[in-house]
Motif scaffolding. Structure first.
Motif, PDB file in Angstrom:
ATOM      1  N   ALA A  47       7.465  95.147 -94.265  1.00  0.00           N
ATOM      2  CA  ALA A  47       8.560  94.824 -93.162  1.00  0.00           C
ATOM      3  C   ALA A  47       9.459  93.834 -93.953  1.00  0.00           C
ATOM      4  CB  ALA A  47       8.166  94.438 -91.774  1.00  0.00           C
ATOM      5  N   LEU A  48      10.532  94.454 -94.275  1.00  0.00           N
ATOM      6  CA  LEU A  48      11.813  93.570 -94.802  1.00  0.00           C
ATOM      7  C   LEU A  48      12.541  93.039 -93.716  1.00  0.00           C
ATOM      8  CD1 LEU A  48      13.193  96.074 -97.364  1.00  0.00           C
ATOM      9  CD2 LEU A  48      11.297  94.509 -97.807  1.00  0.00           C
ATOM     10  N   THR A  49      12.855  91.872 -93.531  1.00  0.00           N
ATOM     11  CA  THR A  49      13.609  91.199 -92.427  1.00  0.00           C
ATOM     12  C   THR A  49      14.590  90.295 -93.072  1.00  0.00           C
ATOM     13  OG1 THR A  49      11.927  89.173 -92.386  1.00  0.00           O
ATOM     14  CG2 THR A  49      11.486  91.114 -91.113  1.00  0.00           C
ATOM     15  N   ASP A 154       9.002  84.205 -74.381  1.00  0.00           N
ATOM     16  CA  ASP A 154       8.263  85.435 -73.693  1.00  0.00           C
ATOM     17  C   ASP A 154       8.349  86.682 -74.556  1.00  0.00           C
ATOM     18  OD1 ASP A 154      11.045  86.040 -73.543  1.00  0.00           O
ATOM     19  OD2 ASP A 154      11.022  86.483 -71.354  1.00  0.00           O
ATOM     20  N   LYS A 155       8.386  86.409 -75.828  1.00  0.00           N
ATOM     21  CA  LYS A 155       8.172  87.471 -76.747  1.00  0.00           C
ATOM     22  C   LYS A 155       7.238  87.169 -77.976  1.00  0.00           C
ATOM     23  CE  LYS A 155      13.173  88.585 -76.345  1.00  0.00           C
ATOM     24  NZ  LYS A 155      13.279  89.509 -75.545  1.00  0.00           N
ATOM     25  N   PRO A 156       6.756  88.223 -78.536  1.00  0.00           N
ATOM     26  CA  PRO A 156       6.143  87.870 -79.913  1.00  0.00           C
ATOM     27  C   PRO A 156       7.106  87.367 -80.571  1.00  0.00           C
ATOM     28  CG  PRO A 156       5.834  90.304 -79.044  1.00  0.00           C
ATOM     29  CD  PRO A 156       6.919  89.706 -78.337  1.00  0.00           C
ATOM     30  N   MET A 157       6.577  86.232 -81.697  1.00  0.00           N
ATOM     31  CA  MET A 157       7.210  85.544 -82.540  1.00  0.00           C
ATOM     32  C   MET A 157       7.044  85.955 -83.863  1.00  0.00           C
ATOM     33  SD  MET A 157       6.908  81.824 -80.487  1.00  0.00           S
ATOM     34  CE  MET A 157       5.311  82.029 -80.293  1.00  0.00           C
ATOM     35  N   LEU A 158       7.984  86.421 -84.668  1.00  0.00           N
ATOM     36  CA  LEU A 158       7.603  86.969 -85.950  1.00  0.00           C
ATOM     37  C   LEU A 158       8.094  85.820 -87.132  1.00  0.00           C
ATOM     38  CD1 LEU A 158       6.405  89.621 -86.818  1.00  0.00           C
ATOM     39  CD2 LEU A 158       6.977  89.661 -84.552  1.00  0.00           C
ATOM     40  N   LEU A 159       7.003  85.388 -87.766  1.00  0.00           N
ATOM     41  CA  LEU A 159       7.315  84.469 -88.883  1.00  0.00           C
ATOM     42  C   LEU A 159       7.460  85.457 -90.130  1.00  0.00           C
ATOM     43  CD1 LEU A 159       5.219  81.493 -87.663  1.00  0.00           C
ATOM     44  CD2 LEU A 159       7.528  82.074 -87.219  1.00  0.00           C
ATOM     45  N   TRP A 160       6.901  85.069 -91.280  1.00  0.00           N
ATOM     46  CA  TRP A 160       6.630  85.743 -92.746  1.00  0.00           C
ATOM     47  C   TRP A 160       5.609  85.131 -93.297  1.00  0.00           C
ATOM     48  CZ3 TRP A 160      10.629  82.484 -90.731  1.00  0.00           C
ATOM     49  CH2 TRP A 160      10.358  81.234 -91.374  1.00  0.00           C
ATOM     50  N   ASP A 161       5.205  86.038 -94.506  1.00  0.00           N
ATOM     51  CA  ASP A 161       4.348  85.493 -95.371  1.00  0.00           C
ATOM     52  C   ASP A 161       4.785  85.608 -96.681  1.00  0.00           C
ATOM     53  OD1 ASP A 161       4.081  88.504 -95.077  1.00  0.00           O
ATOM     54  OD2 ASP A 161       2.328  88.284 -96.549  1.00  0.00           O
ATOM     55  N   VAL A 162       6.103  86.276 -96.899  1.00  0.00           N
ATOM     56  CA  VAL A 162       6.487  86.098 -98.225  1.00  0.00           C
ATOM     57  C   VAL A 162       8.119  85.693 -98.151  1.00  0.00           C
ATOM     58  CG1 VAL A 162       7.666  87.597-100.032  1.00  0.00           C
ATOM     59  CG2 VAL A 162       5.407  88.138 -99.067  1.00  0.00           C
ATOM     60  N   SER A 187       2.480  92.824 -95.509  1.00  0.00           N
ATOM     61  CA  SER A 187       3.396  91.664 -95.680  1.00  0.00           C
ATOM     62  C   SER A 187       4.843  91.865 -94.706  1.00  0.00           C
ATOM     63  CB  SER A 187       3.776  91.386 -97.001  1.00  0.00           C
ATOM     64  OG  SER A 187       2.876  90.795 -97.527  1.00  0.00           O
ATOM     65  N   VAL A 188       5.249  90.555 -94.363  1.00  0.00           N
ATOM     66  CA  VAL A 188       6.732  90.332 -93.714  1.00  0.00           C
ATOM     67  C   VAL A 188       7.502  89.619 -94.787  1.00  0.00           C
ATOM     68  CG1 VAL A 188       8.119  89.571 -91.784  1.00  0.00           C
ATOM     69  CG2 VAL A 188       5.630  90.585 -91.405  1.00  0.00           C
ATOM     70  N   LEU A 189       8.490  90.123 -95.213  1.00  0.00           N
ATOM     71  CA  LEU A 189       9.268  89.517 -96.402  1.00  0.00           C
ATOM     72  C   LEU A 189      10.760  88.920 -95.718  1.00  0.00           C
ATOM     73  CD1 LEU A 189       7.858  91.993 -97.644  1.00  0.00           C
ATOM     74  CD2 LEU A 189       9.239  91.531 -99.786  1.00  0.00           C
ATOM     75  N   LEU A 190      10.816  87.784 -96.233  1.00  0.00           N
ATOM     76  CA  LEU A 190      12.043  87.074 -95.543  1.00  0.00           C
ATOM     77  C   LEU A 190      13.318  86.981 -96.452  1.00  0.00           C
ATOM     78  CD1 LEU A 190      13.396  85.210 -93.501  1.00  0.00           C
ATOM     79  CD2 LEU A 190      12.362  83.469 -94.556  1.00  0.00           C
ATOM     80  N   PHE A 191      14.401  87.436 -95.947  1.00  0.00           N
ATOM     81  CA  PHE A 191      15.783  87.640 -96.724  1.00  0.00           C
ATOM     82  C   PHE A 191      16.633  87.084 -95.765  1.00  0.00           C
ATOM     83  CE2 PHE A 191      13.107  91.241 -98.401  1.00  0.00           C
ATOM     84  CZ  PHE A 191      13.064  90.775 -99.616  1.00  0.00           C
ATOM     85  N   HIS A 192      17.990  86.789 -96.285  1.00  0.00           N
ATOM     86  CA  HIS A 192      19.078  86.256 -95.599  1.00  0.00           C
ATOM     87  C   HIS A 192      20.224  87.458 -95.938  1.00  0.00           C
ATOM     88  CE1 HIS A 192      16.193  83.011 -95.322  1.00  0.00           C
ATOM     89  NE2 HIS A 192      17.084  82.539 -94.275  1.00  0.00           N
ATOM     90  N   ASP A 193      20.824  88.193 -95.175  1.00  0.00           N
ATOM     91  CA  ASP A 193      21.984  89.236 -95.291  1.00  0.00           C
ATOM     92  C   ASP A 193      23.276  88.514 -95.634  1.00  0.00           C
ATOM     93  OD1 ASP A 193      21.087  89.197 -92.637  1.00  0.00           O
ATOM     94  OD2 ASP A 193      22.780  90.707 -92.380  1.00  0.00           O
ATOM     95  N   ILE A 194      23.292  87.264 -95.234  1.00  0.00           N
ATOM     96  CA  ILE A 194      24.476  86.478 -95.165  1.00  0.00           C
ATOM     97  C   ILE A 194      25.002  86.071 -96.586  1.00  0.00           C
ATOM     98  CG2 ILE A 194      24.574  85.625 -92.810  1.00  0.00           C
ATOM     99  CD1 ILE A 194      23.555  82.952 -94.053  1.00  0.00           C
TER     100      ILE A 194
END
Length: 240
Positions: A47-49, A154-162, A187-194
């Motif tokens: 998952a790209l986030t 009250d929602k699932p909280m999605l962090l990241w491992d990359v 894996s959940v990958l963390l990026f910033h589209d800003i």
């Protein structure tokens, strides 16, 4: 907005009306046929986030994702939706996922239960006003959580491992290298589209990870229905 977006906007006939926050009066057109969704039990999903948007580079990023048939999850700030509603409409139109990243990037670990609840509800409604849908997951800014936050959200909280650290080094090549070296199945990958440099890196990220056999899906597609409200997850492997 680029030419591609203008053509898409004209084709869908989307119209916005302003009543405080921009609200959607015509929902994005629904595709005639839904894409075949990868089965993450059979293929290597990641998952790209993208956090902290939408912003001036988000539309270009959506172009890149569209050209590569890659799906992503955008954790947006409620305070930015009024300035970039078309980009968020497009996310939904092109079958990406939109999640709650708070109104203005507050550290939830420093807030009271009522402050957390008000912030997330305000952001939820801003997202629904633009997309017509309530977000199913949220991401705490900085990955910061207190016991109060965990009990209140009250929602699932999605962090990241990359963590590509794209916000820090601002170097496309380094972003690609970190993604290539640290990504694993689920894996959940963390990026910033800003950041423009992040968007510049994404074509090579997609090419490199595709060569390694990965499929790019949304958080919901990868995590499925097993995630629970009030629980934090860093990757799909934590579900095993």
């Amino acid at each position: 907005m680029n030419v591609t977006s203008l053509m898409r906007k004209a084709a869908t006939g989307g119209v916005l009306a302003t009543t405080g926050l921009l609200t959607l009066t015509t929902l994005p057109a629904v595709a005639d046929t839904e894409r075949t969704r990868p089965d993450c039990a059979d293929v290597k999903c990641v998952a790209l986030t993208f956090d902290d948007g939408p912003g001036e580079h988000t539309d270009e990023l959506l172009d890149v994702l569209h050209e590569n048939d890659a799906k992503a999850t955008f954790y947006v700030l409620g305070s930015k939706l009024a300035s970039h509603p078309e980009e968020v409409e497009r996310m939904v139109e092109e079958e990406h996922q939109v999640g709650n990243h708070t109104w203005d990037h507050a550290d939830l670990a420093t807030l009271s239960a009522s402050e957390i609840k008000d912030d997330l509800q305000r952001t939820d409604m801003a997202i629904k006003d633009v997309t017509g849908r309530m977000p199913t997951t949220m991401r705490p800014p900085y990955g910061s959580l207190s016991d109060t936050a965990r009990e209140t959200i009250d929602k699932p909280m999605l962090l990241w491992d990359v963590d590509t650290l794209d916000w820090q080094h601002r170097d496309p090549e380094t972003t690609v290298d970190i993604a290539a070296e640290e990504t694993d199945e689920g894996s959940v990958l963390l990026f910033h589209d800003i950041h423009e440099t992040t968007v510049e890196a994404i074509p090579d990220v997609l090419e490199t990870l595709t060569e390694d056999g990965y499929e790019f899906v949304t958080v919901d597609e990868m995590m499925g229905s097993e995630v629970e409200a009030g629980t934090a997850y860093s990757d799909a492997r934590s579900l095993d």
